[in-house]
Design an enzyme around this catalytic site. Structure first.
Site, PDB file in Angstrom:
ATOM      1  N   LEU A  65       0.948  13.969  -7.190  1.00 28.79           N
ATOM      2  CA  LEU A  65      -0.057  14.993  -6.901  1.00 28.79           C
ATOM      3  C   LEU A  65      -1.041  15.206  -8.058  1.00 28.79           C
ATOM      4  CD1 LEU A  65       2.083  17.640  -4.976  1.00 28.79           C
ATOM      5  CD2 LEU A  65       0.690  15.754  -4.072  1.00 28.79           C
ATOM      6  N   ASP A 156       9.167   7.685 -13.180  1.00 28.46           N
ATOM      7  CA  ASP A 156       8.388   6.765 -12.345  1.00 28.46           C
ATOM      8  C   ASP A 156       7.033   6.433 -12.960  1.00 28.46           C
ATOM      9  OD1 ASP A 156       8.059   5.297  -9.781  1.00 28.46           O
ATOM     10  OD2 ASP A 156       6.318   6.613  -9.673  1.00 28.46           O
ATOM     11  N   HIS A 183      12.398   3.582 -11.466  1.00 26.00           N
ATOM     12  CA  HIS A 183      11.334   2.579 -11.298  1.00 26.00           C
ATOM     13  C   HIS A 183      11.868   1.289 -11.913  1.00 26.00           C
ATOM     14  CE1 HIS A 183       6.876   1.464 -11.364  1.00 26.00           C
ATOM     15  NE2 HIS A 183       7.475   0.443 -11.951  1.00 26.00           N
ATOM     16  N   ASN A 283       2.065  -0.935  -8.121  1.00 27.69           N
ATOM     17  CA  ASN A 283       3.246  -1.242  -8.920  1.00 27.69           C
ATOM     18  C   ASN A 283       4.466  -0.554  -8.306  1.00 27.69           C
ATOM     19  OD1 ASN A 283       5.032  -1.904 -10.937  1.00 27.69           O
ATOM     20  ND2 ASN A 283       4.065  -0.694 -12.546  1.00 27.69           N
ATOM     21  N   ASP A 310       4.963   6.874  -2.134  1.00 23.46           N
ATOM     22  CA  ASP A 310       4.392   6.562  -3.452  1.00 23.46           C
ATOM     23  C   ASP A 310       2.880   6.805  -3.422  1.00 23.46           C
ATOM     24  OD1 ASP A 310       4.160   5.878  -6.095  1.00 23.46           O
ATOM     25  OD2 ASP A 310       4.557   3.740  -5.808  1.00 23.46           O
ATOM     26  N   PHE A 328      -3.055   1.133 -11.196  1.00 27.87           N
ATOM     27  CA  PHE A 328      -2.108   0.806 -10.130  1.00 27.87           C
ATOM     28  C   PHE A 328      -2.014   1.967  -9.145  1.00 27.87           C
ATOM     29  CE2 PHE A 328      -0.425  -1.725 -13.706  1.00 27.87           C
ATOM     30  CZ  PHE A 328      -0.263  -2.959 -13.090  1.00 27.87           C
ATOM     31  N   GLY A 329      -1.923   1.651  -7.842  1.00 29.77           N
ATOM     32  CA  GLY A 329      -1.595   2.684  -6.869  1.00 29.77           C
ATOM     33  C   GLY A 329      -2.535   2.748  -5.692  1.00 29.77           C
TER      34      GLY A 329
END
Length: 435
Positions: A65, A156, A183, A283, A310, A328-329
């Protein structure tokens, strides 16, 4: 229907199909399900649900968040809105914020901001180590006994790579029924510049990759540590067939291990990287189709317990770079149900009861959320999601209620749409829109 519904109001959900089975009415009052069957509408507000499927409200074990620290990418309010639109009534907010959620004070701040937003239950995930540095344990006990009542801990974004630190964390959380969400990524095998799956595609594109074994060796190590300590370990975002085999073996040995898979690892594959689009940089990385097929089978047979998004929003200036330099994401909260419905139900791998199990009941159980994930029965909390199973939704990233736009599903058509979400009997979403 009025948008000013309060927990004491009566609501009748009329004609909903419970888990895709019998159509019935539900009377919701004082935050719980009072009656199921043919119920009186007198004095109640009615939600017409003919043709809709009712599921327990969805629970996400793995959400970013970004608040505090990166409110340009997401806030607890906007992330909660995205969750509600996606059918969620509870999310677990990861600790890699600024400051890190590694103290009771910081955990309570996230918890309070979630309560103020009022759209979903926001439960902070506590960091395993101070500052996510992997060296010294964070305030695990204090976070557990705080108002936030933290039960899930994770670094994470980083792996707890030191086996001794991981062992101590597992021993510590065992005392209060906590769980470490790992992770799984051996940094010595992954490499500092790795940005995608190591394989044929990475070789063709000239991108530095990390192999599946970088994930699998940590999964193997951690299940053995869980056996040694008698504690619980949770494997975040499983992405390889090899990890599935380790988890399957561990469960057969009676080791207390659970696992999650993301929607993107159930559908997207490494060949999408051929356009160097940083939207697909994530990732752990997208994997080849054989891994995707193994993940689907493992979710169907129960080896993998849960789907977790995720959800990883990023501001444009962090994502719109050359592939190797981009963050990443990718987003996931608003589309997760559609992906699972398309991939798992669409291929006869799960029925609606199975969807409820992996997106509601099991995540709530793993996180220790007693008032979430319960079956839709009299006396249960009135947390529910109404789905139009026949809807076909073409995803538009610009229509997202998230602040970010790194949406890998843009332009794709997914099956099923969230029609309504109710949190303790109060609608947060009606007709697909925030109330």
């Amino acid at each position: 229907m009025s948008t000013h519904t309060s927990p004491g109001d009566k609501i009748v959900v009329k004609g909903a199909s419970l888990l895709g089975e019998q159509a019935t009415d539900l009377l919701l009052e004082d935050g719980v399900i009072r009656e199921i069957g043919s119920v009186s509408e007198k004095g109640a507000r009615v939600i017409e649900a003919d043709g809709l499927v009712a599921l327990p409200g969805l629970v996400d074990l793995h959400t970013h968040l970004r608040e505090p620290g990166r409110e340009d990418a997401e806030t607890i309010r906007t992330g909660s809105a995205a969750a509600a639109v996606g059918g969620y009534t509870a999310v677990l907010a990861m600790a890699n914020t600024s400051p890190v959620t590694d103290t009771a004070e910081n955990a309570e701040r996230v918890f309070d901001l979630g309560r103020a937003a009022g759209l979903v239950d926001v439960h902070p995930v506590g960091a395993v180590t101070r500052g996510l540095a992997g060296e010294e344990l964070a305030e695990l006990g204090l976070m557990a006994t705080s108002r936030a009542r933290v039960r899930v801990f994770s670094d994470d974004g980083k792996c707890v790579g030191d086996a001794r630190v991981m062992r101590r964390a597992l021993e510590y959380v065992k005392a209060f029924g906590g769980v470490i969400s790992q992770h799984s990524q051996d940094s010595s095998l992954a490499g500092a510049s790795a940005c995608c799956h190591e394989g044929e595609v990475s070789g063709q594109l000239g991108l530095p990759g990390w192999p599946g074994i970088a994930e699998e060796v940590i999964v193997a190590r951690d299940v053995m540590l869980a056996r040694h300590t008698g504690s619980r370990v949770h494997v975040a975002h499983v992405s390889t067939a090899g990890s599935v085999e380790v988890i399957r073996w561990a469960r057969a040995q009676g080791i207390d291990v659970t696992a999650e898979v993301t929607p993107h690892h159930l559908l997207l594959t490494t060949d999408l990287l051929t356009g160097y689009d940083p939207t697909y940089k994530v990732n752990p990385p997208l994997r080849p189709v054989e891994d995707v097929e193994a993940l689907r089978a493992a979710l169907a047979d129960g080896t993998i317990d849960a789907v977790a998004t995720d959800h990883a929003p990023h501001a444009r200036h962090d994502k719109e770079h050359a592939f190797v330099d981009a963050a990443f994401g990718m987003l996931g909260l608003e589309t997760a149900l559609g992906v699972v419905n398309t991939v798992m139900r669409g291929n006869d791998l799960l029925d609606w009861a199975g969807v409820a199990r992996v997106m509601s009941a099991n995540p709530a159980r793993i996180a220790g959320l007693a008032d979430q994930g319960q079956a839709l029965q009299v006396g249960a909390p009135a947390n529910l999601t109404l789905i139009d199973p026949e809807a076909q939704v073409t995803v538009d990233r610009d229509a997202s209620v998230s602040l970010s736009r790194n949406n890998p599903w843009h332009g794709r058509t997914l099956a099923g749409a969230v029609h309504a979400t109710l949190l303790r009997g109060v609608p947060t979403v009606l007709e697909g829109k925030l109330v």
